[in-house]
Write a protein that holds these residues in place. Structure first.
Motif, short mmCIF file in Angstrom:
data_model
loop_
_atom_site.label_atom_id
_atom_site.label_comp_id
_atom_site.label_asym_id
_atom_site.label_seq_id
_atom_site.Cartn_x
_atom_site.Cartn_y
_atom_site.Cartn_z
N GLN A 279 4.49 -6.20 6.93
CA GLN A 279 3.88 -4.95 6.50
C GLN A 279 4.18 -3.78 7.44
O GLN A 279 4.49 -2.67 6.98
CB GLN A 279 2.37 -5.13 6.34
N THR A 374 4.08 -4.30 -2.24
CA THR A 374 4.82 -3.50 -1.25
C THR A 374 4.99 -2.07 -1.74
O THR A 374 4.87 -1.11 -0.97
CB THR A 374 6.20 -4.15 -1.00
N MET A 377 1.85 0.13 -1.34
CA MET A 377 1.32 0.26 0.01
C MET A 377 1.35 1.72 0.46
O MET A 377 2.28 2.46 0.15
CB MET A 377 2.17 -0.61 0.95
N ALA A 382 -0.80 1.86 6.70
CA ALA A 382 -0.34 0.53 7.09
C ALA A 382 0.25 0.54 8.49
O ALA A 382 0.11 -0.43 9.25
CB ALA A 382 0.69 0.02 6.08
#
Length: 852
Positions: A279, A374, A377, A382
């Motif tokens: 991430q 993903t 995000m 993040a």
């Protein structure tokens, strides 16, 4: 940017080969099994169809009898019609010959007319052997009463013998060869074949080549064929061959795709954990300008690369497995549909491309959800460690419930072209919906477990982590849930089928001893009438029931139905020795001058021909000669279970059959012995009676125990492939757990280092990891068991009736199911403990210093 993305993906695959290898292996095994099953079935079917086509030739029309044999008097009338250019008579029947080893060997004998067969079936044209005498001296061997011509398979099996002896003592002379492929085949003159088989005046079929410009419909209308004669196109023989095994082939292919389906969940698990671990890297790429769509494509590209690599290796492995299976099994995976010579491997690029794309598609499906996570995000959050994905809300649970409800609705849908396509989709939706609801189930169960373990520190650490990270637990166990659910469903289905077959054998085998005509099942070998009458007088025999089995062609495009002729006690209140589904119906009243014959049909007849209880069966009347059947109506008095004949059977009372046909021949005898009679002594007396009638070489004996054991052995062999597919699916699921725990444990080195600083020993840390593995695999086993039982209901009550046209009773083998779940739990716990070994050492303590 594109080069940077490729480098990013390549580095991920290169530096974590173990975790990514698990996804590759899952796709590899799934594609390999599915492609191998396809190659085996396609090769066997192509070889069998080619042999049938060569033997049958390419006439314009074939004439066959619906039941029994054709009267060869029809040949002269058909050949004389101006619209018929050629009419070729053919007589086919199985024959037993003595092999060089002294054992009996089954072959097919075909009688033809050498004057016309070359124009219609060139492969059956006899070629005389000129090595022993000039061709002119042997030209009359084409019509000699003892001359036979062998195909290549028969020549090889008989090791070049020039003289043959049949099972009943007749002697034949090998006069040459024929070019027909396939299983061992003997060809001789049709009149000689009639005399050899005592079938004077009978033919199996008449092949017609029409005159130029003649239309088949006009010629058949002008011929005014009897109702018991059926005309069909030559390609319908191939259609019947395909239909005979289609359900078996389709279901076997679907079972092989089980491993590929499980592999999709493993790809989902691997990529989900990979995305979670990376991430920060994805967030950095987002801050540097990588759009959400590009991040989506990046993860999908990784999943496609994994699928492509696994599929390519799977195609190679599947080809090798198919070649090995064909050599060892001869194209028969246990179903008993394709027998004879080993077929060559039929490898086609388009089939390989289809299964390659299936593997890639399965991998892309598995990677879709991580790719979406993903793409959604928030990079800035993040990057600061604040971008944890939100917990799925009620919409996720609503979706899961909707999938399960849709699966239930599809389970009631009818089959498509005889294939339960909707039921297969229903099974898939049940699994997807059940796995989508895993987080909800995990949270519900752990919320009730947590208050009970507050006094134990290590279980609290394990349970609370699984409880707070239920999404991670669901991801890690999804592969186990999918594989275990399918294995449970297959175990229940096989156990239910076997139990039903066992009860069915008890119902259809009421006698202690059985005598059958040698040469196998079918209507080509019969017991001598004098022997049948004498057996009833043997000391120790209380009652003799006769059985006649003869094919009945109701539809040219479908395999023949079996007509079973046996004594039936149809008096009111009498108990039929048939495993009826429901109760027998009394025959209705009919106008004076008409006669009603009650018949009992198998479940397949209801599905394929609409022969429901209480209905009339007019197609039966067309199977018999017109004078005898005039004024007779056939009434469906009941339905019975028949696990031996997938494409339908009809049971008729022997007295009715003899009255309609005058044919008293029988194939088998069921001997009910007197109480206290010695079975071996009765056998010896029957052998003595057979010797008196010269029938000692024409009969075979079997006790009810032998028939039962042989039937169950065939059943177990038929489902042996299913057991291997279950093992592979479970192995893939356990492999997924290993990969998931390895990835998570390695990513949690800092957590383990902190626990070590807080005073936990290495053994205690490993205990926490093992308890997490135990908790997760127990949850997966429970979910897999529940989903598997739901899927088994679809398999038992929908897929089997729609595929094979028979029903069965649901049986739950709890001991086997619990052992399966326990094995998964133990394997998952050990896997977690072994994965923790690598992360609970000094590196974990050093990892904490990285934050200081």
């Amino acid at each position: 940017m594109r080069a940077l993305l490729c480098t990013f993906s390549w580095q991920e695959l290169r530096h974590h080969p173990w975790r990514n290898a698990s996804a590759v292996v899952a796709v590899l095994l799934g594609v390999a099994l599915a492609f191998a099953v396809h190659l085996i079935n396609a090769s066997a079917l192509a070889e069998f169809s080619s042999a049938v086509s060569s033997v049958n030739g390419q006439p314009d029309v074939e004439l066959r009898a619906r039941q029994g044999a054709l009267d060869d008097a029809l040949l002269a009338r058909v050949a004389a019609h101006p619209g018929v250019a050629l009419a070729s008579p053919v007589l086919e029947f199985p024959l037993q010959v003595i092999a060089p080893s002294g054992e009996r060997m089954g072959v097919s004998l075909v009688g033809v007319d050498a004057l016309v067969v070359a124009a219609l079936s060139p492969a059956l044209m006899p070629v005389t052997d000129t090595t022993q005498a000039p061709s002119g001296a042997r030209r009359f061997d084409l019509f000699a009463p003892d001359a036979v011509f062998l195909n290549a398979a028969a020549q090889q099996a008989l090791a070049g013998q020039t003289a043959l002896q049949t099972g009943d003592g007749a002697r034949l002379r090998v006069a040459g060869r024929v070019n027909a492929p396939g299983a061992p085949l003997l060809v001789m003159d049709v009149a000689a074949a009639q005399a050899l088989s005592q079938r004077e005046g009978e033919l199996s079929r008449i092949d017609l080549r029409l005159a130029p410009g003649a239309r088949a419909s006009d010629v058949l209308a002008a011929l005014q064929l009897p109702a018991n004669v059926i005309a069909q196109r030559p390609e319908q023989s191939g259609e019947r061959v395909s239909n005979l095994s289609r359900a078996y082939r389709v279901n076997l292919t679907v079972l092989a795709l089980v491993a590929l389906f499980t592999g999709a969940f493993l790809v989902f698990s691997v990529l989900s954990l990979s995305v979670a671990r990376r991430q920060p890297q994805f967030a950095l790429l987002g801050v540097l300008g990588l759009s959400s769509r590009e991040r989506l494509r990046l993860v999908l590209a990784e999943s496609a690369l994994l699928g492509l690599l696994g599929s390519a290796l799977g195609i190679a492995l599947g080809t090798g497995l198919a070649a090995l299976a064909l050599r060892l099994l001869g194209g028969d995976l246990g179903g008993g549909y394709f027998k004879g010579e080993t077929p060559p491997l039929l490898w086609r690029p388009w089939a390989a491309a289809v299964y390659l794309l299936l593997g890639v598609a399965a991998s892309l499906v598995g990677g879709w959800w991580p790719a979406r996570a993903t793409a959604r995000m928030a990079p800035a959050l993040a990057l600061k460690g604040l971008g944890a994905p939100p917990t799925p809300g009620a919409h996720r649970h609503t979706l899961a419930l909707g999938l399960v409800l849709l699966a239930g609705a599809l389970a009631w849908a009818p089959p498509v072209a005889g294939i339960p396509l909707a039921a297969y989709v229903s099974v898939g939706l049940l699994l997807v919906g059940g796995i989508a609801a895993l987080p909800l189930g995990v949270g519900w169960l752990l919320d009730r477990v947590a208050p009970r373990i507050t006094r134990h520190a290590l279980p609290v650490l394990a349970v609370e982590r699984a409880r707070r990270l239920r999404e991670t637990a669901a991801v890690a166990t999804s592969g186990v849930v999918a594989s275990l659910a399918l294995s449970v469903a297959l175990t229940v289905m096989v156990a239910s089928f076997r139990d039903s077959v066992t009860q069915w054998l008890d119902a259809v085998l009421p006698a202690q001893l059985y005598v059958r005509s040698a040469g196998g099942a079918g209507d080509d070998h019969h017991l001598p009438p004098g022997f049948v009458a004498a057996v009833a007088q043997v000391n120790g025999v209380d009652r003799v029931d006769t059985l006649r089995a003869t094919p009945l062609q109701l539809d040219p495009a479908r395999p023949a139905v079996a007509l079973l002729v046996r004594p039936l006690d149809t008096k009111p209140g009498a108990t039929l020795s048939l495993p009826l589904v429901g109760h027998a119906l009394p025959s209705p009243g009919v106008p004076e001058g008409e006669r009603v014959i009650a018949v009992y049909v198998s479940e397949a007849m209801v599905d394929l021909y609409g022969a429901k209880p209480g209905a009339w069966l007019p197609a039966m009347a067309q199977a018999f000669a017109e004078p005898q059947v005039r004024g007779t109506r056939f009434f469906v008095a009941g339905v019975w279970r028949d696990y031996a004949r997938q494409h339908g059977s009809v049971v008729m009372d022997r007295a009715d059959f003899v009255r309609l046909t005058g044919d008293t021949r029988v194939n088998d005898l069921a001997l009910h012995l007197r109480e206290g009679a010695d079975e071996n002594a009765v056998l010896e007396r029957i052998r003595a009676v057979a010797a008196q009638h010269g029938a000692q070489e024409q009969i075979e004996f079997a006790s009810v125990g032998q028939i039962r054991a042989n039937s169950l052995r065939i059943f177990d062999r038929s489902f042996a492939v299913t057991v291997w597919l279950q093992a592979v699916a479970i192995g893939i699921g356990i492999f997924g757990v290993a990969a998931s725990f390895s990835a998570q444990v390695l990513a949690r080195r800092r957590e383990f280092g902190l626990l070590a600083h807080l005073g936990l020993t290495r053994a205690q840390i490993l205990g926490v990891v093992a308890l997490e593995g135990l908790a997760w695999t127990v949850l997966g086993a429970i979910a897999g068991l529940v989903l598997g039982l739901a899927v088994s209901l679809v398999l038992v009550h929908v897929v089997n009736p729609q595929s094979f046209h028979w029903t069965m009773d649901l049986v739950l083998p709890w001991a086997r199911l619990l052992a399966l779940c326990a094995a998964v739990v133990v394997a998952g716990t050990l896997t977690a403990w072994m994965a923790g070994q690598a992360a609970a050492g000094r590196d974990a303590v050093r990892a904490v210093k990285e934050d200081w």
